[in-house]
Design a protein around this motif. Structure first.
Motif, mmCIF file in Angstrom:
data_model
loop_
_atom_site.group_PDB
_atom_site.id
_atom_site.type_symbol
_atom_site.label_atom_id
_atom_site.label_comp_id
_atom_site.label_asym_id
_atom_site.label_seq_id
_atom_site.Cartn_x
_atom_site.Cartn_y
_atom_site.Cartn_z
ATOM 1 N N LEU A 1 88.640 59.191 51.813
ATOM 2 C CA LEU A 1 90.010 58.935 52.246
ATOM 3 C C LEU A 1 91.017 59.375 51.188
ATOM 4 O O LEU A 1 92.068 59.932 51.519
ATOM 5 C CB LEU A 1 90.199 57.454 52.594
ATOM 6 N N ALA A 2 90.701 59.129 49.928
ATOM 7 C CA ALA A 2 91.585 59.561 48.843
ATOM 8 C C ALA A 2 91.670 61.080 48.792
ATOM 9 O O ALA A 2 92.751 61.656 48.582
ATOM 10 C CB ALA A 2 91.090 59.005 47.515
ATOM 11 N N GLU A 3 90.552 61.754 49.022
ATOM 12 C CA GLU A 3 90.531 63.214 49.048
ATOM 13 C C GLU A 3 91.353 63.728 50.226
ATOM 14 O O GLU A 3 92.146 64.662 50.097
ATOM 15 C CB GLU A 3 89.089 63.711 49.160
ATOM 16 N N ARG A 4 91.193 63.106 51.395
ATOM 17 C CA ARG A 4 91.942 63.497 52.585
ATOM 18 C C ARG A 4 93.438 63.358 52.353
ATOM 19 O O ARG A 4 94.229 64.198 52.766
ATOM 20 C CB ARG A 4 91.532 62.630 53.775
ATOM 21 N N GLU A 5 93.834 62.302 51.675
ATOM 22 C CA GLU A 5 95.254 62.034 51.427
ATOM 23 C C GLU A 5 95.922 63.181 50.672
ATOM 24 O O GLU A 5 97.115 63.425 50.834
ATOM 25 C CB GLU A 5 95.404 60.718 50.659
ATOM 26 N N GLN A 6 95.168 63.893 49.862
ATOM 27 C CA GLN A 6 95.709 64.983 49.051
ATOM 28 C C GLN A 6 95.677 66.339 49.752
ATOM 29 O O GLN A 6 96.273 67.291 49.268
ATOM 30 C CB GLN A 6 94.921 65.088 47.731
ATOM 31 N N ARG A 7 95.016 66.428 50.882
ATOM 32 C CA ARG A 7 94.813 67.725 51.528
ATOM 33 C C ARG A 7 95.895 68.029 52.565
ATOM 34 O O ARG A 7 96.268 67.187 53.363
ATOM 35 C CB ARG A 7 93.432 67.782 52.180
ATOM 36 N N ILE A 8 96.355 69.278 52.523
ATOM 37 C CA ILE A 8 97.400 69.770 53.425
ATOM 38 C C ILE A 8 96.838 70.963 54.204
ATOM 39 O O ILE A 8 96.244 71.867 53.612
ATOM 40 C CB ILE A 8 98.648 70.204 52.635
ATOM 41 N N TYR A 9 97.031 70.947 55.504
ATOM 42 C CA TYR A 9 96.589 72.047 56.353
ATOM 43 C C TYR A 9 97.820 72.852 56.749
ATOM 44 O O TYR A 9 98.681 72.374 57.487
ATOM 45 C CB TYR A 9 95.872 71.500 57.590
ATOM 46 N N ALA A 10 97.949 74.067 56.230
ATOM 47 C CA ALA A 10 99.096 74.926 56.515
ATOM 48 C C ALA A 10 98.765 75.855 57.673
ATOM 49 O O ALA A 10 97.652 76.396 57.749
ATOM 50 C CB ALA A 10 99.472 75.723 55.280
ATOM 51 N N LEU A 11 99.727 76.036 58.568
ATOM 52 C CA LEU A 11 99.525 76.915 59.707
ATOM 53 C C LEU A 11 100.848 77.457 60.209
ATOM 54 O O LEU A 11 101.907 76.926 59.873
ATOM 55 C CB LEU A 11 98.767 76.207 60.824
ATOM 56 N N ARG A 12 100.760 78.492 60.993
ATOM 57 C CA ARG A 12 101.926 79.116 61.634
ATOM 58 C C ARG A 12 101.990 78.656 63.088
ATOM 59 O O ARG A 12 101.034 78.114 63.628
ATOM 60 C CB ARG A 12 101.814 80.645 61.581
ATOM 61 N N LEU A 13 103.123 78.927 63.707
ATOM 62 C CA LEU A 13 103.351 78.481 65.080
ATOM 63 C C LEU A 13 102.292 79.021 66.033
ATOM 64 O O LEU A 13 101.801 78.294 66.902
ATOM 65 C CB LEU A 13 104.755 78.887 65.534
ATOM 66 N N GLN A 14 101.913 80.266 65.874
ATOM 67 C CA GLN A 14 100.914 80.862 66.771
ATOM 68 C C GLN A 14 99.587 80.088 66.689
ATOM 69 O O GLN A 14 98.948 79.831 67.710
ATOM 70 C CB GLN A 14 100.695 82.343 66.425
ATOM 71 N N GLN A 15 99.178 79.706 65.487
ATOM 72 C CA GLN A 15 97.948 78.927 65.334
ATOM 73 C C GLN A 15 98.105 77.554 65.984
ATOM 74 O O GLN A 15 97.172 77.048 66.610
ATOM 75 C CB GLN A 15 97.623 78.752 63.853
ATOM 76 N N LEU A 16 99.279 76.953 65.835
ATOM 77 C CA LEU A 16 99.527 75.635 66.417
ATOM 78 C C LEU A 16 99.450 75.701 67.944
ATOM 79 O O LEU A 16 98.911 74.802 68.578
ATOM 80 C CB LEU A 16 100.886 75.110 65.963
ATOM 81 N N ARG A 17 99.964 76.780 68.514
ATOM 82 C CA ARG A 17 99.923 76.949 69.978
ATOM 83 C C ARG A 17 98.492 77.009 70.503
ATOM 84 O O ARG A 17 98.222 76.634 71.622
ATOM 85 C CB ARG A 17 100.658 78.220 70.387
ATOM 86 N N GLN A 18 97.576 77.492 69.681
ATOM 87 C CA GLN A 18 96.182 77.590 70.088
ATOM 88 C C GLN A 18 95.463 76.249 69.999
ATOM 89 O O GLN A 18 94.329 76.125 70.452
ATOM 90 C CB GLN A 18 95.459 78.625 69.220
ATOM 91 N N GLY A 19 96.125 75.258 69.448
ATOM 92 C CA GLY A 19 95.522 73.939 69.314
ATOM 93 C C GLY A 19 94.863 73.766 67.951
ATOM 94 O O GLY A 19 94.619 74.739 67.244
ATOM 95 N N ILE A 20 94.593 72.531 67.619
ATOM 96 C CA ILE A 20 94.010 72.221 66.323
ATOM 97 C C ILE A 20 92.697 71.485 66.541
ATOM 98 O O ILE A 20 92.636 70.514 67.302
ATOM 99 C CB ILE A 20 94.964 71.330 65.498
ATOM 100 N N ASP A 21 91.676 71.929 65.873
ATOM 101 C CA ASP A 21 90.372 71.276 65.927
ATOM 102 C C ASP A 21 90.531 69.865 65.345
ATOM 103 O O ASP A 21 91.078 69.708 64.248
ATOM 104 C CB ASP A 21 89.369 72.077 65.097
ATOM 105 N N PRO A 22 90.091 68.822 66.043
ATOM 106 C CA PRO A 22 90.221 67.448 65.530
ATOM 107 C C PRO A 22 89.600 67.232 64.148
ATOM 108 O O PRO A 22 89.989 66.303 63.436
ATOM 109 C CB PRO A 22 89.521 66.596 66.593
ATOM 110 N N VAL A 23 88.680 68.086 63.747
ATOM 111 C CA VAL A 23 88.107 67.975 62.407
ATOM 112 C C VAL A 23 89.195 68.117 61.347
ATOM 113 O O VAL A 23 89.141 67.488 60.293
ATOM 114 C CB VAL A 23 86.984 69.026 62.207
ATOM 115 N N VAL A 24 90.221 68.922 61.653
ATOM 116 C CA VAL A 24 91.346 69.088 60.725
ATOM 117 C C VAL A 24 92.008 67.738 60.459
ATOM 118 O O VAL A 24 92.365 67.419 59.332
ATOM 119 C CB VAL A 24 92.365 70.108 61.287
ATOM 120 N N PHE A 25 92.152 66.921 61.501
ATOM 121 C CA PHE A 25 92.795 65.619 61.354
ATOM 122 C C PHE A 25 91.956 64.666 60.502
ATOM 123 O O PHE A 25 92.484 63.776 59.856
ATOM 124 C CB PHE A 25 93.058 64.986 62.722
ATOM 125 N N LEU A 26 90.664 64.855 60.537
ATOM 126 C CA LEU A 26 89.781 64.009 59.732
ATOM 127 C C LEU A 26 89.811 64.392 58.262
ATOM 128 O O LEU A 26 89.586 63.553 57.401
ATOM 129 C CB LEU A 26 88.340 64.099 60.253
#
Length: 165
Positions: free
Chosen positions: A19-44
């Motif tokens: 959880l501490a490691e997750r708190e420090q991690r940032i997932y950067a993306l562009r609008l086109q990638q966001l439109r394609q959806g995000i794998d729920p693993v990214v949220f974890l």
């Protein structure tokens, strides 16, 4: 400690570390990638999504809560997972932001150079409101009043005031 108590302690420490490691991690993306959806693993694995340089049309659809837009839906899903959302925008778009509609959303903003952007709902800004701010863009409504001391404080704190028309 018994064997099972040690296993529980080890498991708890591993969960806390992840959880501490997750708190420090940032997932950067562009609008086109966001439109394609995000794998729920990214949220974890990431606590923050950083959407880079979306267009004003998307920002307006986000402010309106347009559920038909797949990118807007993807951000709503991120929020449902407890993920923070940060959006970096080109400076030229700042004046056109739908400030009042974006204020209630759990978003943070920066410009394309990395300067923080703050949206203010206050109708009156006093010295107290601006004295604690870091250097940033401060976007206010056109009728927002500033006390003389607040006006004097803006340049010394490197705060760029942007009034929306």
């Amino acid at each position: 400690m018994t064997g099972s108590a040690e296993q529980i302690a080890l498991l708890v420490s591993q969960v806390v570390a992840r959880l501490a490691e997750r708190e420090q991690r940032i997932y950067a993306l562009r609008l086109q990638q966001l439109r394609q959806g995000i794998d729920p693993v990214v949220f974890l694995r990431h606590a923050t999504l950083h959407l880079q340089l979306p267009d004003l049309g998307f920002i307006q659809r986000l402010a309106e809560g347009d559920g038909d837009d797949p990118a807007v839906s993807a951000l709503h899903e991120a929020w449902s997972w407890g993920v923070r959302v940060h959006i970096s925008l080109h400076q030229q778009l700042l004046a056109a932001l739908p400030r009042s509609k974006l204020l209630p959303l759990p978003l943070s903003f920066s410009d394309h150079l990395g300067h923080q952007v703050r949206l203010s709902a206050n109708r009156l800004l006093s010295y107290r409101d601006v004295a604690t701010l870091d250097p940033c863009w401060l976007i206010v409504g056109r009728k927002t009043l500033l006390t003389p001391l607040a006006k004097e404080c803006l340049p010394t704190r490197h705060i760029q005031l942007l009034r929306q028309e």
